[in-house]
Structures are given as structure tokens and as C-alpha cells.
Design a protein around this motif. Structure first.
Motif, PDB file in Angstrom:
ATOM      1  N   GLU A  70      -2.748  -1.310   7.725  1.00 26.24           N
ATOM      2  CA  GLU A  70      -3.240  -0.108   7.051  1.00 26.24           C
ATOM      3  C   GLU A  70      -3.211   1.131   7.945  1.00 26.24           C
ATOM      4  N   ARG A 104      -4.927  -5.859  -3.320  1.00 24.76           N
ATOM      5  CA  ARG A 104      -4.709  -6.910  -2.320  1.00 24.76           C
ATOM      6  C   ARG A 104      -5.200  -8.289  -2.796  1.00 24.76           C
ATOM      7  N   LEU A 126      -5.769   4.030  -0.538  1.00 25.63           N
ATOM      8  CA  LEU A 126      -5.737   2.845   0.326  1.00 25.63           C
ATOM      9  C   LEU A 126      -6.929   1.933   0.045  1.00 25.63           C
ATOM     10  N   ARG A 127      -8.056   2.546  -0.276  1.00 24.12           N
ATOM     11  CA  ARG A 127      -9.231   1.729  -0.587  1.00 24.12           C
ATOM     12  C   ARG A 127      -9.035   0.999  -1.920  1.00 24.12           C
ATOM     13  N   ASP A 181       4.201  -6.271   3.602  1.00 21.96           N
ATOM     14  CA  ASP A 181       3.036  -6.414   4.467  1.00 21.96           C
ATOM     15  C   ASP A 181       3.123  -5.411   5.614  1.00 21.96           C
ATOM     16  N   PRO A 191       0.834  -1.204   0.000  1.00 30.66           N
ATOM     17  CA  PRO A 191       0.000   0.000   0.000  1.00 30.66           C
ATOM     18  C   PRO A 191       0.869   1.254   0.000  1.00 30.66           C
ATOM     19  N   HIS A 199      -6.867  -1.876  -1.196  1.00 29.47           N
ATOM     20  CA  HIS A 199      -7.598  -2.907  -0.472  1.00 29.47           C
ATOM     21  C   HIS A 199      -8.538  -3.695  -1.405  1.00 29.47           C
ATOM     22  N   ASP A 200      -9.259  -2.972  -2.253  1.00 33.17           N
ATOM     23  CA  ASP A 200     -10.288  -3.609  -3.086  1.00 33.17           C
ATOM     24  C   ASP A 200      -9.728  -4.290  -4.335  1.00 33.17           C
TER      25      ASP A 200
END
Ligand code: AMP
Length: 196
Positions: A113, A155, A147-148, A110, A9, A151-152
Motif C-alpha cells: 500500500e 481485499r 485505499l481504505r 499484489d 488497489p 483495504h476494508d
């Protein structure tokens, strides 16, 4: 020939690690974000297509990104290998990569968040950018969106790399040197070569 990608991220330190890895082992560091930022600085046609999207923290459409990656990799200036930083970030991009370039490993930094959010926010507060200039996408709204997006869309790719036996997960919540040593160790690169 070593062909790596590095995933993490915003604020995970992937740009820094990609740079050090490339410099240490003579790989070419290819940052898609840097290519876009270069285009923005030089007001190119490509910049006109991506500036607003980037500044909002959203992902640039796959077909544009794919074209940039293809053109860059086809230069074949990477005699010892490359570290692709910031690609792939979506399933479509990952499929393109698998179909066209024989990847060795995907390095995943890793890091929780909440830690990356704090890291990047402190960078914003200090007025520092990710590169030489302040980044317009370093603000709380754009960061949340980035970040979203990670994540969506990004990741979920980890499972794909894992299935192919390519995934190398490194704890990104260490010092820069600590992270680097873990990467070198897990990739099986010669440890005697030190960063710098
Ligand atoms: P980075 O410097 O890697 O954080 O990338 C900065 C911005 O460039 C991202 O927030 C996206 O707007 C865009 N970008 C970089 N790489 C990609 C990619 N693989 N797919 C879509 N957009 C990207």
C-alpha cells in the motif's frame, strides 16, 4: 471464452494491464470507473447520482454498480471474452457476479500500500490523470479513502476467490511488461503473443 476480473488497489496498474490484456487477446475491456467517468463527461442522470461519491473516493452503492455491469455485459459484444476492471469491489457485488456470470479467473495485482500511495501521489504532483483528463479523485484525501475502501471492502474478497480456486496472484511491483508477462503465464494464455 475467457472471463476475467482484475483486482488491485488504486495505482496498482490494473487499468493498464486490463487494457493490454484485452487488446492482445481480443477480449473486451470493461472498466466500471471509465463508464462512470463517461457519464460524468456527458452529464447524464447516472452522473448526477455518482459524481460526488466518486470525487470523494468512496464506493458507489452496489445497486447502481450492479445495474451498470448488468447492462454492459448484456450487450454480449465480448466474443472471445472480457476483462472486468474495477468490479467486484464488495461482497454483494461478488455474489452478483457468481450468480450471473461464469467467471474463470480473478487476477490480483499484489502491491504494497505504501508503494501505491507514492505512485499515485507522484501522478498527482505531475498533474497527470488516470485517463485522458485529470481525475478529480486524484488528491490525497480521496486517495486515502479509496485505499481504505480497498483495504476494508475489496481485499477480503480475495479469500472468496481463493476458496473457489479462481485466484491468480501476480506481483504488481514490476515493470508494466513484467506484470503482463506474469499474468499471461499464470492464466496459461499463449506467451508468443506479445503486447502492443
Ligand atoms: P476506478 O477507475 O476503477 O479507480 O474507479 C473510480 C471510482 O469509480 C471509484 O473510486 C468508485 O467511486 C467508482 N467505482 C468504480 N467501480 C466501482 C465498484 N465496483 N463499486 C463501487 N464503486 C465503484
Amino acid at each position: 471464452m475467457h472471463k476475467y476480473i482484475i483486482i488491485g488497489p488504486q495505482g496498482s496498474g490494473k487499468g493498464t494491464q486490463a487494457q493490454v490484456l484485452a487488446k492482445t487477446f481480443d477480449f473486451v475491456h470493461i472498466s466500471i470507473g471509465d463508464i462512470f467517468r463517461w457519464n460524468m463527461t456527458h452529464h447524464t442522470k447516472l452522473a448526477a447520482r455518482v459524481t460526488r461519491i466518486m470525487n470523494e473516493g468512496r464506493l458507489v452503492p452496489d445497486e447502481i454498480v450492479e445495474e451498470v455491469v448488468r447492462q454492459r455485459l448484456e450487450q454480449h459484444d465480448w466474443n472471445f471474452g472480457f476483462v472486468l476492471d474495477g468490479f467486484p469491489r464488495t461482497r454483494v457485488q461478488a455474489e452478483y457476479l457468481f450468480e450471473n456470470w461464469n467467471l474463470d479467473k480473478a487476477i490480483y495485482l499484489d502491491i504494497p500500500e505504501d508503494i501505491v500511495f507514492r505512485r499515485v501521489m507522484s501522478r498527482v504532483a505531475e498533474g497527470k490523470g488516470g485517463g485522458f483528463t485529470k481525475r478529480l479523485d486524484d488528491n490525497p484525501e480521496a486517495l486515502k479513502i479509496r485505499l481504505r475502501e480497498f483495504h476494508d471492502k475489496t481485499r477480503p474478497l480475495l479469500a472468496l476467490f481463493d476458496q473457489k480456486g479462481m485466484l491468480v496472484t501476480v506481483d504488481g511491483n514490476q515493470t508494466v511488461e513484467g506484470v503482463f508477462e506474469s499474468i499471461v503465464d499464470k492464466l496459461g494464455l499463449p506467451a508468443a503473443v506479445k503486447a502492443g
